[in-house]
Design an enzyme around this catalytic site. Sequence first.
Site, PDB file in Angstrom:
ATOM      1  CE  LYS A  43      -2.971  -2.474   3.223  1.00 39.63           C
ATOM      2  NZ  LYS A  43      -3.118  -2.713   4.640  1.00 39.63           N
ATOM      3  N   GLY A  44       2.139   1.079   0.367  1.00 40.81           N
ATOM      4  CA  GLY A  44       2.991   2.224   0.649  1.00 40.81           C
ATOM      5  C   GLY A  44       3.109   3.260  -0.454  1.00 40.81           C
ATOM      6  CD  GLU A  99       8.614  -0.178  -3.678  1.00 41.64           C
ATOM      7  OE1 GLU A  99       7.892   0.431  -2.861  1.00 41.64           O
ATOM      8  OE2 GLU A  99       8.880  -1.380  -3.558  1.00 41.64           O
ATOM      9  CG  ASP A 100       7.046   2.705   0.223  1.00 42.71           C
ATOM     10  OD1 ASP A 100       7.865   1.972  -0.387  1.00 42.71           O
ATOM     11  OD2 ASP A 100       6.354   2.293   1.167  1.00 42.71           O
ATOM     12  CG  ASP A 103      15.912  -0.473   3.575  1.00 48.10           C
ATOM     13  OD1 ASP A 103      16.628   0.502   3.856  1.00 48.10           O
ATOM     14  OD2 ASP A 103      15.765  -1.440   4.343  1.00 48.10           O
ATOM     15  CG  PHE A 152      11.375   2.886  10.803  1.00 47.90           C
ATOM     16  CD1 PHE A 152      11.374   1.750  10.015  1.00 47.90           C
ATOM     17  CD2 PHE A 152      10.155   3.398  11.231  1.00 47.90           C
ATOM     18  CE1 PHE A 152      10.191   1.133   9.655  1.00 47.90           C
ATOM     19  CE2 PHE A 152       8.960   2.797  10.878  1.00 47.90           C
ATOM     20  CZ  PHE A 152       8.979   1.658  10.082  1.00 47.90           C
ATOM     21  CG  ASP A 159       3.087   0.835   7.572  1.00 47.68           C
ATOM     22  OD1 ASP A 159       4.016   0.639   6.759  1.00 47.68           O
ATOM     23  OD2 ASP A 159       2.628  -0.058   8.306  1.00 47.68           O
TER      24      ASP A 159
HETATM   25  P1  5GP Z   1      13.614  -3.489   0.482  1.00 45.34           P
HETATM   26  O1  5GP Z   1      13.276  -4.790  -0.168  1.00 45.34           O
HETATM   27  O2  5GP Z   1      14.148  -2.446  -0.461  1.00 45.34           O
HETATM   28  O3  5GP Z   1      14.526  -3.677   1.658  1.00 45.34           O
HETATM   29  O4  5GP Z   1      12.257  -3.052   1.149  1.00 45.34           O
HETATM   30  C1  5GP Z   1      11.575  -1.921   0.902  1.00 45.34           C
HETATM   31  C2  5GP Z   1      10.346  -1.956   1.774  1.00 45.34           C
HETATM   32  O5  5GP Z   1      10.704  -1.968   3.177  1.00 45.34           O
HETATM   33  C3  5GP Z   1       9.548  -0.692   1.582  1.00 45.34           C
HETATM   34  O6  5GP Z   1       8.613  -0.821   0.529  1.00 45.34           O
HETATM   35  C4  5GP Z   1       8.895  -0.513   2.950  1.00 45.34           C
HETATM   36  O7  5GP Z   1       7.704  -1.265   3.006  1.00 45.34           O
HETATM   37  C5  5GP Z   1       9.889  -1.118   3.939  1.00 45.34           C
HETATM   38  N1  5GP Z   1      10.740  -0.087   4.589  1.00 45.34           N
HETATM   39  C6  5GP Z   1      12.075   0.043   4.461  1.00 45.34           C
HETATM   40  N2  5GP Z   1      12.516   1.107   5.173  1.00 45.34           N
HETATM   41  C7  5GP Z   1      11.441   1.661   5.764  1.00 45.34           C
HETATM   42  C8  5GP Z   1      11.255   2.826   6.619  1.00 45.34           C
HETATM   43  O8  5GP Z   1      12.176   3.577   6.989  1.00 45.34           O
HETATM   44  N3  5GP Z   1       9.978   3.080   7.013  1.00 45.34           N
HETATM   45  C9  5GP Z   1       8.920   2.302   6.643  1.00 45.34           C
HETATM   46  N4  5GP Z   1       7.715   2.664   7.099  1.00 45.34           N
HETATM   47  N5  5GP Z   1       9.059   1.217   5.831  1.00 45.34           N
HETATM   48  C10 5GP Z   1      10.304   0.901   5.390  1.00 45.34           C
END
Ligand code: 5GP
Length: 178
Positions: A43-44, A99-100, A103, A152, A159
């Site tokens: 949903k992000g 994407e939101d 990471d 974070f 969220d």
């Molecule tokens: P990745 O596979 O790139 O590690 O994951 C990305 C996902 O991790 C994002 O779509 C999000 O859902 C979650 N995420 C990573 N860092 C944060 C953060 O600082 N805050 C929040 N709320 N979600 C995060």
Amino acid sequence: MTPPDIDRVLFTAEEVDARIAEVAAAIGERYRGKDLKLIGVLKGSVFFLTALARRIEIPVKIDFLAISTFSARPGSPGVVRIEKDLDEPIEGQDVLVVEDIVDTGLTLRYLLRTLAGRGPNTLGICTLLDRASRRLVEVPVEFRCFEIGEHFVVGCGLDHKQLYRNLPYVATLRRPDS
Ligand code: 5GP
């Protein structure tokens, strides 16, 4: 009123809006004359995708998918699964995954591999936030609004336990682990 758990605002609503307008203009330039489809990851990315789409001055289509990530063992890398697939094919289209936050990049690597197999003309990434310092796998991020550090964050779709997605700014939490 600022919720009590919010610690520090990293990017104000005005800064977010202004930067989204800049990125939307760059996307409009890049994809002029193309068949652009924005794909949001639920949903992000919903808040960012709609704000971005409203500012893009070329015709765009939108579609969404939902994924879940789970670890087979505690501490092992997450396995990504599509929970809700796209409504329409993407073959021959210019696709931008919205994407939101990127990471580790693991979620996007899985998504890109899956979508690439469906024959889009081009496949790119646009993210609101980029935390490149935590990247475990290389993913080609073409458009990013902001780079962030280790903290974070919540707001603008992001969220903590399903809360704070609707905040119009990006902020850190007072007790991120609770
Ligand atoms: P990745 O596979 O790139 O590690 O994951 C990305 C996902 O991790 C994002 O779509 C999000 O859902 C979650 N995420 C990573 N860092 C944060 C953060 O600082 N805050 C929040 N709320 N979600 C995060």
